[in-house]
Design an enzyme around this catalytic site. Structure first.
Site, PDB file in Angstrom:
ATOM      1  CB  ALA A  16      47.548  80.360  68.047  1.00 23.56           C
ATOM      2  CB  CYS A  17      45.453  84.590  65.714  1.00 22.72           C
ATOM      3  SG  CYS A  17      44.247  85.425  65.109  1.00 22.72           S
ATOM      4  N   PRO A  18      42.782  83.230  67.154  1.00 21.56           N
ATOM      5  CG  PRO A  18      40.511  83.321  67.288  1.00 21.56           C
ATOM      6  CD  PRO A  18      41.639  82.501  67.158  1.00 21.56           C
ATOM      7  NE  ARG A 152      45.368  79.972  64.388  1.00 22.21           N
ATOM      8  CZ  ARG A 152      44.155  79.981  64.883  1.00 22.21           C
ATOM      9  NH1 ARG A 152      43.632  78.410  64.104  1.00 22.21           N
ATOM     10  NH2 ARG A 152      44.029  80.195  65.656  1.00 22.21           N
TER      11      ARG A 152
END
Length: 191
Positions: A16-18, A152
């Site tokens: 998931a990001c990042p 986020r």
């Protein structure tokens, strides 16, 4: 369709990001100018992230091919030795944002995470404009308004802040570290 020739394939599936961007940045450092990197990811937000990251670093975003649940992003390393990643210079800490919210300060708060991320948990005053939709929603924003942008971790919001600044928005702030460490009030899907 003709097969795309790549010099290196990076597996970022399940991240998931990042993390897809972090791993892409590291992989790009190992490539020679002109070489092509294929990044395989399952994070739907990575499509907008890859394109925006490439724009801020000077690398060329070639495109994305969807293969089932896997997004295959293609990036070409810039031949410019000075392709250092830019960062938006104006930031707000989570604490500064929370203080502005408590004071009912007059500003716009934009959440550039994916819609699903926003629905599950967001700050009450935040307006959802996913990073990939930002370009099409510029007319919705007042160029004279103070704008705080959150995601986020501060990466997508940094890209969004740079994009707005490039379009003439002068009072834009990136909220760091963002929702991953937000301790203030939120609205979530169960509220």
């Amino acid at each position: 369709m003709e097969s795309l020739k790549t010099n290196f394939t990076l597996d970022a599936k399940g991240l998931a990001c990042p993390m897809p961007i972090v791993k892409t940045k590291k992989a790009m450092n190992d490539l020679a100018a002109g070489q092509v990197l294929e990044v395989q990811a399952t994070d739907k937000g990575s499509k907008a992230d890859m394109k925006a990251w490439a724009e801020t670093t000077g690398h060329q975003y070639l495109g994305t091919i969807e293969d089932g649940d896997v997004l295959k992003h293609y990036l070409r390393k810039s031949s410019n030795e000075e392709s250092d990643e830019r960062k938006h210079p104006h930031i707000l800490s989570n604490e500064e944002l929370e203080k502005k919210l408590e004071e009912n300060a007059d500003f716009v708060l934009i959440d550039v995470r994916e819609v699903a991320e926003y629905v599950f948990n967001h700050i009450p005053k935040a307006i959802s404009i996913p990073l990939e939709d930002l370009e099409n929603r510029l007319d919705d924003l007042d160029k004279e308004a103070e704008i705080a942008i959150i995601c986020r971790t501060g990466n997508r919001s940094d890209l969004a802040a740079q994009k707005l600044a490039a379009k003439g928005y002068t009072k834009v702030f990136n909220v760091v570290p963002g929702m991953s460490n937000w301790l203030g009030k939120t609205i979530n899907i169960n509220s």
